[in-house]
Design a protein around this motif. Structure first.
Motif, short mmCIF file in Angstrom:
data_model
loop_
_atom_site.label_atom_id
_atom_site.label_comp_id
_atom_site.label_asym_id
_atom_site.label_seq_id
_atom_site.Cartn_x
_atom_site.Cartn_y
_atom_site.Cartn_z
N GLU A 80 48.30 60.46 -54.11
CA GLU A 80 47.68 59.82 -52.94
C GLU A 80 48.77 59.23 -52.05
O GLU A 80 48.69 59.30 -50.83
CB GLU A 80 46.72 58.70 -53.38
CG GLU A 80 45.52 59.15 -54.20
CD GLU A 80 44.56 60.04 -53.42
OE1 GLU A 80 44.66 60.08 -52.18
OE2 GLU A 80 43.75 60.71 -54.06
N ARG B 263 40.59 77.29 -38.18
CA ARG B 263 40.87 76.52 -39.39
C ARG B 263 42.37 76.45 -39.71
O ARG B 263 43.12 77.37 -39.42
CB ARG B 263 40.17 77.15 -40.61
CG ARG B 263 38.66 77.11 -40.58
CD ARG B 263 38.16 75.67 -40.71
NE ARG B 263 38.80 74.96 -41.80
CZ ARG B 263 38.46 75.08 -43.07
NH1 ARG B 263 37.46 75.88 -43.40
NH2 ARG B 263 39.07 74.40 -44.00
N MET C 158 44.91 76.46 -42.79
CA MET C 158 44.96 76.85 -44.20
C MET C 158 46.39 76.59 -44.73
O MET C 158 47.36 76.72 -43.98
CB MET C 158 44.67 78.34 -44.38
CG MET C 158 43.41 78.82 -43.73
SD MET C 158 42.04 78.68 -44.88
CE MET C 158 40.72 79.32 -43.89
N LYS D 154 44.47 69.55 -54.72
CA LYS D 154 43.39 68.96 -55.54
C LYS D 154 42.44 70.07 -55.97
O LYS D 154 42.32 71.09 -55.29
CB LYS D 154 42.63 67.95 -54.70
CG LYS D 154 43.43 66.72 -54.33
CD LYS D 154 42.55 65.69 -53.70
CE LYS D 154 43.25 64.34 -53.74
NZ LYS D 154 42.32 63.25 -53.61
N MET E 146 38.48 71.32 -56.98
CA MET E 146 37.25 71.16 -56.20
C MET E 146 36.11 70.62 -57.05
O MET E 146 34.96 70.99 -56.87
CB MET E 146 36.90 72.50 -55.56
CG MET E 146 37.91 72.90 -54.49
SD MET E 146 37.63 74.50 -53.79
CE MET E 146 38.63 75.52 -54.83
N ILE F 214 44.08 67.58 -48.63
CA ILE F 214 43.66 66.78 -47.48
C ILE F 214 44.86 66.58 -46.57
O ILE F 214 45.90 66.07 -47.02
CB ILE F 214 43.07 65.43 -47.95
CG1 ILE F 214 41.86 65.68 -48.83
CG2 ILE F 214 42.69 64.57 -46.75
CD1 ILE F 214 41.34 64.47 -49.57
N GLY G 144 43.04 64.06 -42.12
CA GLY G 144 41.79 64.00 -42.91
C GLY G 144 41.13 65.35 -43.07
O GLY G 144 40.17 65.49 -43.85
N GLU G 145 41.65 66.35 -42.37
CA GLU G 145 41.06 67.69 -42.48
C GLU G 145 41.33 68.26 -43.88
O GLU G 145 42.38 67.98 -44.46
CB GLU G 145 41.70 68.60 -41.42
CG GLU G 145 40.99 69.90 -41.23
CD GLU G 145 41.72 70.80 -40.22
OE1 GLU G 145 41.44 72.00 -40.23
OE2 GLU G 145 42.56 70.30 -39.45
N VAL G 146 40.38 69.05 -44.39
CA VAL G 146 40.56 69.67 -45.70
C VAL G 146 41.05 71.11 -45.51
O VAL G 146 40.40 71.90 -44.83
CB VAL G 146 39.24 69.66 -46.51
CG1 VAL G 146 39.42 70.37 -47.85
CG2 VAL G 146 38.76 68.23 -46.72
N PRO H 75 42.07 74.61 -47.41
CA PRO H 75 42.13 75.34 -48.68
C PRO H 75 43.56 75.85 -48.91
O PRO H 75 44.25 76.20 -47.96
CB PRO H 75 41.18 76.52 -48.46
CG PRO H 75 40.49 76.28 -47.18
CD PRO H 75 41.30 75.32 -46.40
#
Lengths: 164, 1245
Positions: B666, B981, B983, B1068, B1070, B1085, B1089-1091, B1093
């Motif tokens: 984190e 997106r 990635m 991380k 899922m 992340i 804050g966008e996730v 993949p």
């Protein structure tokens, strides 16, 4: 982040003050298509509104993606789509999160879950659609017929299908 | 001799002195406390309490006086004390405050007196008592008398110089000891070699002091100190750090020495020190032989000891060792040498008596030593001699020539007897001699008859006798893993840390020894580990480990000495013992204490081997036993370096480490966000800079315009008569412009300052980045373990599979040192075990078939571990028959998975073996063919976000590659834009990034594109296409490309829409429900804050084969059955029994549920149906027979097969079980293979 996120805590602690009925008899109910599903009130849950969902490639379309809930990544499903019901409009941006930590899972719901009491257990389980028949723990009768969902087994199956 | 006598007197005085002062000090300390109370009572005016306490105080002084009286020591002090009591009796009745001050003065003068330890300096005390303020002070006469007594005391003190000399020695010893104590504290904290060197130095100084000064009573202590120094030097030589056990040991030593310093006269204290040095943790521990020597050496100096029997640390071995007899003989010869001159010198009768007085105790000690080593008869003989000497000395017997000859002959006969304790003639001669009437206490007939067998019984004190006394049958107690009630937690923790390493190492070394290329070093190493294990087990008190390793050590010691390798049979026993030790270790680690079921058999087998070897050596008829060349040198054992360096270990819960890892992760995300924010801020500052410059330019222009405006309006001004150079004239606009200019300049300055600060901030963040990264690496390393920790388990599984299939396979593990997250490694154990078993069972052919195919009869499996980017790569390769595509295809058709006419690629065919329950075997086998297939392996690997691929060549073998990403760690990833997106691309297989100008697009005949870079041509893919997303660009637009090589070596160029740069990302998972998505390693992340993949392009390139080719029903069945294992229910009230069966069945590939008794099992079965049950007979609440009857009486459960495992062996129990419906009745101890065989048979039927 432009979207305003609204979080509603439905945890037992907040409700206990209001509810005077026996905890054992309390459950939350929600609807997916024409399925009336309930879950144990002790299960950690929260409602999220207008939260961004990030899609994941190579997954079925009922797997909407992941949400970032306070640093935890939570899979999000569209159960209406999974069960083959007419999908919800995009105006419905209400997400119900069940469980916490790595056991948390989210799905879109039309309305706030309702608190149910005075349900009586049915001994005869009605004929259910195949996708859910193995994941119902019990059937209860109130104003409607409610199906108690085995969250663990149901979402494990969903997860496995995502991974194939 | 007179000198000796006086020395002994001094020694005794010194010893008595120390004892007395210990008692006096104790009483004085109590008196001090009382004095404090007296003062309190006086302040509070509590007269009753005051008087009572004063009386108690006085009593303490009287007691001190009594001690001095009894000891007849220090008369001056005694009289002083008595005077004080006398004075205080008068004074204290009505104590005035001034007298209370005097009392305090007296008390603290005495305190000083005790501290200075100048026992003759009591003048200040006498002076104090003469103070006129006492009610009745010492009179002048009394004072003079006291001084006279004091003078006499000084004269009375025998050889004060010698006593002072002793004080001097002790002072020196104490000083060095204190220095050593300081170093010990440092050692405990830092454990470094330099400190250990210092520590050894101080102890060598103590040893040196003793050696130089040669105080007779300390010679053995000197040797003991040198032994300690030796041990420290050994540690320094090995450059090994002290672990907590050593620290504990050193602490113990320091404490015991401190106690010894307090009472050097205590034999027990010295023995306690000796005992510490016997600890096996020392590199050179004190041997039993040395101990006897020390005991002898120490006791031989105590010439003034009375006839009282002193308790010594008795060495009582069960068998009489020839070495001990030799030691005793040496001692005796030494004594004879000392006595001989006096015996021969008939003229000096007095001297002979003195010599006898000095040495008679020696006979007593020899008697004790003889008894200790089992020579009971000889002990009696020494007692006989001793008794006669005492009598002779006490009754002033005039030792005439005849008596001396009698004495001398007895010594000669004893010597002859010791030389050959089995010689009957020596015994008879000795007894006859002791019956001679010249002895004061000669042996009578009955005594002679009692003594004879005691002496004669020693015929059995030969090697054979030792064997006879040896343990023959292993008992339940010998395999006990129960911890002692009061176990030292620190020692236990250390043992728990080192036990897995030691047992694993032992297993590895034993495997090497029995391999085709063993060497003598491995034998030595195995012996060393067995020795260490024995020591560790002994320290904590785990009999099971100690006994087994004791006999293992014995066997290995023999093999090392004789330079021979174990025979085939012995090798099997050694391997079983190594496995058993590992199992014992696992049991201890989980906090249980029930020994493994076969441990008694294994111990018996090892014990049998140890006894055979002891009796007749290792059988030579076995061809596999090879003599070693070159010959081993005797010292080789000691010279062998330690393999594993011990470091202090602590146990931390894995949850805590997980939390630490998460926090570190984190923190890395936050840092990335901070960097992102800083970059944005930096960009905005640049824009602000530009804007500032623009403002400044505008302000300059404005200023110019205002000036011109002023000039134009000049004529209208009232100051028109002045020239502008004569007088400056300002309008309001002019003033505002000037202000504006100033503000613009200020903004620019602030901008510059902000720029500088931003640069500093960036540097700070860079520094922080380095530290955080290091921190993260350290945190990650906590959970890292080496592959070697599971190596022996892999070997064990292969051995077990070989035994069952009657094949010969060699497992070669590469990358033993590779560090892997323990969570991943633990998760990989089951799949790996299954793969290995499969390789032996399905892959490797039988010996005959291999020979027919001109292959080495010995099958080979190679298991290799390595790192590739952020992935752990595990490759398992065998040289067996490989996958048979025809068989797979046929089985798929037979099972209705595909149609007869369907054509599949090789990759698709091989993917079929990952389907649930897919097996080409028609019959279930004991090893791996039990209805579950590689799908379970696939499921387990997927749970770890990993992937598996195969490559197989017929008759050459199968290669399985598993790639597992290291989760919970940050990794450097490339961020790319794909449509709208972002990635992250994992670095696996990523070789290079190409700019669009780097390559040429070439359209081939089939209108597909390929790329040319230099002379190389590459296949191309679109990243969006691989992800199943729409391609945003038309095919002709050139895009940045990633050059990626897949696991089979093929290289592709993968086009991406846009490159965003590298970021350190925390990958991380899922959640628990999403185990693995094709081509997705996890998600991350991002700073905003966008996730994103995390994409594994290699997997997408190579594993895009889906089960699309399967028929619908098959797909459905596959979905429903993914990851489902047959279930076994183990019902047993014993936790350890349950656990051992669970482990075995899990290794066999079953999902195992447990219940503690019949009722619990019935409850358990409400939520599941097992495929098989393993049931104990005797259980609380509902026993196994009732439970089986219940199950068999129920329609739903009657077909579940039941295996009963019990220790009841009678036919009656067997019949009852059968009647209840038990399918197989097994008795404990049982063989693992037997249980697996039965489970396998019952499940397949």
């Amino acid at each position: 982040m432009d979207l305003e996120t609204e979080i509603t805590d439905l945890s037992l602690v907040n409700l206990l003050d209001k509810a005077t009925v026996n905890q054992q008899d309390l459950r939350y109910g929600f609807q997916i298509g024409n399925l009336n599903l309930i879950y144990d009130i002790h299960l950690s849950c929260e409602l999220l509104k207008n939260i961004p969902v990030y899609s994941i490639p190579n997954t079925p379309k009922w797997m909407l993606g992941l949400i970032n809930l306070r640093g935890n990544l939570i899979p999000v499903f569209d159960l209406e789509d999974y069960f083959g019901f007419e999908g919800l409009d995009n105006q419905y941006q209400l997400w119900l999160v069940l469980g916490k930590g790595s056991k948390a899972v989210a799905f879109r719901v039309k309305d706030y879950p309702e608190l149910l009491s005075d349900l009586t257990k049915e001994t005869i389980i009605p004929k259910l659609i195949p996708k859910i028949e193995n994941h119902i723990i019990a059937v209860y009768k109130g104003e409607k017929l409610w199906l108690e969902l085995d969250k663990e087994s149901f979402f494990l199956t969903l997860g496995k299908m995502v991974c194939i | 001799m007179a000198t000796n006598q006086s020395v002994f007197n001094v020694i005794n005085q010194e010893i008595e002195f120390l004892t007395i002062w210990k008692e006096i000090t104790l009483l004085f300390e109590q008196a001090t406390e009382i004095l404090k109370t007296i003062v309190d009572y006086q302040i509070n005016n509590d007269i009753d309490a005051f008087n009572t306490t004063v009386e108690t105080y006085k009593q303490h002084w009287l007691q001190i006086g009594d001690i001095l009286k009894e000891s007849q020591q220090q008369p001056a002090l005694l009289y002083t004390l008595l005077s004080f009591v006398d004075i205080s009796t008068q004074s204290l009745q009505d104590l005035k405050s001034i007298q209370l001050t005097l009392l305090n003065q007296w008390h603290y003068l005495f305190n000083d007196y005790l501290i200075t330890e100048d026992y003759l300096e009591i003048s200040p005390l006498i002076e104090c008592l003469s103070d006129s303020q006492w009610t009745r002070p010492l009179t002048k006469k009394s004072k003079n008398d006291l001084f006279i007594v004091l003078d006499n005391s000084k004269q009375l003190t025998i050889n004060t110089e010698t006593l002072n000399h002793y004080h001097h020695i002790w002072d020196k010893i104490r000083t060095f000891f204190n220095e050593a104590q300081i170093v010990t504290d440092k050692l405990t904290n830092r454990s470094n070699i330099n400190e250990l060197q210092n520590y050894a130095h101080y102890w060598s100084m103590i040893g040196e002091t003793i050696a130089n000064e040669e105080p007779k009573d300390l010679l053995s202590l000197g040797d003991i100190c040198y032994l300690l120094v030796d041990n420290c030097q050994q540690l320094i030589k090995k450059n090994s750090c002290l672990n907590s056990e050593f620290n504990q040991l050193l602490k113990e030593w320091q404490l015991l020495f401190k106690i010894y310093l307090h009472d050097v006269s205590s034999e027990q204290n010295l023995f306690s020190l000796i005992k510490v040095l016997e600890n096996n943790l020392w590199p050179v521990p004190l041997t039993a032989k040395d101990r006897i020597m020390f005991v002898e050496l120490n006791t031989s100096n105590e010439e003034n000891e009375t006839n009282e029997t002193k308790e010594t640390i008795a060495v009582k071995p069960v068998v009489i060792s020839p070495e001990l007899i030799i030691t005793l003989s040496n001692e005796f010869v030494l004594l004879v040498k000392n006595l001989s001159p006096a015996i021969m010198d008939i003229s000096d009768k007095e001297n002979f008596k003195i010599v006898l007085k000095i040495h008679y105790l020696k006979f007593k000690h020899l008697s004790k030593a003889s008894e200790t080593i089992g020579l009971q008869g000889l002990a009696k003989v020494f007692e006989f001699i001793s008794a006669n000497i005492i009598d002779g000395c006490e009754n002033e017997i005039d030792f005439s020539k005849n008596e001396r000859i009698l004495f001398k002959d007895s010594l000669l006969l004893i010597q002859a007897y010791i030389m050959d304790v089995t010689n009957k003639n020596s015994v008879l001669a000795l007894i006859n001699h002791l019956q001679a009437s010249e002895w004061k206490f000669s042996l009578d007939q009955s005594q002679a008859q009692t003594l004879a067998p005691l002496l004669l019984d020693l015929e059995i004190s030969s090697e054979d006798a030792q064997l006879d006394n040896r343990k023959i049958t292993a008992e339940e107690n010998d395999i006990s893993l129960k911890l002692p009630d009061e176990v030292n937690q620190e020692l236990l923790d250390s043992l728990l840390n080192e036990l897995p390493i030691l047992t694993t190492n032992f297993s590895i070394v034993i495997q090497k020894i029995i391999s085709s290329d063993p060497n003598i070093k491995q034998l030595i190493e195995a012996q060393r580990i067995a020795h260490t294990l024995k020591g560790s087990g002994n320290i904590v008190g785990i009999t099971g480990i100690t006994v087994l390793t004791h006999y293992l050590e014995e066997i290995l010691e023999y093999l090392t000495e004789k330079q021979r390798f174990p025979t085939k049979e012995l090798a099997v026993s050694l391997l079983e013992a190594a496995d058993c030790l590992e199992l014992m270790c696992e049991i201890i680690l989980i906090g249980e204490n029930q020994s493994p079921d076969d441990s008694l058999q294994i111990l018996q087998s090892i014990l049998d081997w140890a006894n055979i070897i002891r009796k007749e050596g290792l059988p030579k008829k076995d061809e596999d036993s090879i003599n070693l060349t070159p010959k081993l040198k005797k010292n080789d054992i000691k010279k062998t370096p330690e393999v594993t360096e011990s470091v202090t270990m602590i146990r931390v819960s894995s949850t805590l480490i997980d939390k630490l890892l998460r926090m570190a992760g984190e923190s890395s995300i936050l840092r990335e966000q901070l960097k992102e924010g800083l970059n944005q801020f930096s960009e905005e500052l640049k824009t602000l800079n530009k804007l500032t410059w623009s403002i400044q330019t505008l302000v300059s222009k404005l200023d110019k315009s205002v000036n011109i405006h002023n000039y134009n309006s000049y004529n209208k001004n009232i100051y028109s008569q002045f020239d502008s150079l004569e007088m400056e004239q300002y309008s309001e606009l002019h003033t505002v412009t000037s202000h504006l200019e100033e503000v613009a300049t200020d903004i620019r300055n602030i901008n510059i300052s902000m720029d500088e600060q931003l640069v500093d901030l960036k540097y700070l963040i860079q520094d922080d980045d380095v530290i955080q990264k290091e921190n993260q690496e350290i945190v990650q390393s906590i959970r890292m373990v080496t592959v070697s920790t599971i190596a022996s388990r892999c070997q064990r599984i292969v051995r077990q599979a070989c035994r069952m299939t009657n094949k010969e396979v060699e497992l070669n593990i590469k990358g033993n040192d590779v560090l892997i997250d323990s969570k991943i490694l633990n998760g990989m154990i089951d799949p790996l075990m299954h793969i290995l078993r499969n390789s032996v069972d399905h892959g490797i052919e039988t010996k005959d078939i291999r020979q027919q195919h001109h292959k080495n009869p010995l099958g080979k499996i190679s298991l290799e571990f390595s790192h590739q980017g952020n992935y752990i790569i595990i490759r398992c390769q065998d040289d067996g028959k490989g996958l048979s595509n025809d068989n797979i295809l046929q089985t798929a058709i037979n099972k209705g998975l595909i149609s007869v006419n369907q054509k599949l690629t090789d990759a698709e065919i091989q993917k079929l073996i990952l389907m649930p329950g897919f097996s080409t075997r028609t019959n279930a086998t004991q090893v791996s063919g039990r209805g579950i297939g590689m799908d379970i392996v696939q499921t387990k690997i997927s749970e770890l976000q990993g992937q598996m691929s195969f490559s197989s060549i017929k008759d050459q073998g199968l290669n399985i590659e598993i790639a597992i990403p290291q989760m919970l760690s940050s990794m450097l990833s490339l961020l790319v834009r794909c449509g709208s997106r972002t990635m992250a691309v994992s670095n696996r297989g990523l070789e290079k990034i190409h700019h669009p100008d780097d390559y040429q697009l070439i359209k081939n005949d089939t209108k597909e594109f390929s790329c040319q870079i230099g002379k190389e041509r590459y296949s191309t893919r679109y990243f969006s296409e691989l992800l199943g997303m729409p391609i945003a660009h038309n095919n002709t637009k050139k895009l940045p490309a990633l050059r990626i090589t897949d696991e089979i070596g093929k290289t592709y160029l993968v086009f991406v829409d846009e490159l965003l740069g590298y970021r350190d990302l925390l990958v991380k998972d899922m959640g628990d429900y999403i185990s693995h998505i094709q081509g997705i390693t996890g998600a991350s992340i991002l700073g905003n804050g966008e996730v994103a993949p995390v994409i594994d392009v290699v997997e997408l390139l190579h594993h895009s084969i889906k089960y699309d080719f399967l028929l619908d029903d098959a797909t459905k069945s596959m979905i429903n059955n993914v990851g489902k294992l047959p279930i076994a229910l183990v019902v047993d009230d014993s936790l350890s029994a349950r656990r051992s069966v669970v482990m075995l069945l899990e290794d066999f590939g079953l999902e195992v549920k447990t219940a503690i008794d019949g009722l619990d099992a019935i409850k358990e079965m409400e939520s599941m149906r097992p495929n098989i049950m393993i049931v104990d007979l005797e259980m609380p609440r509902m026993n196994g027979i009732d439970f089986t009857a219940h199950i068999k009486g129920n329609e739903d459960t009657k077909n579940i097969p039941v295996i009963m495992i019990t220790s009841r062996t009678t036919e009656k129990h067997r019949k009852q079980a059968k009647a209840a419906g038990v399918a197989v009745y097994m008795t404990k101890p049982f063989l693992e293979e037997e249980l697996i065989n039965n489970v396998s048979k019952l499940m397949s039927s």
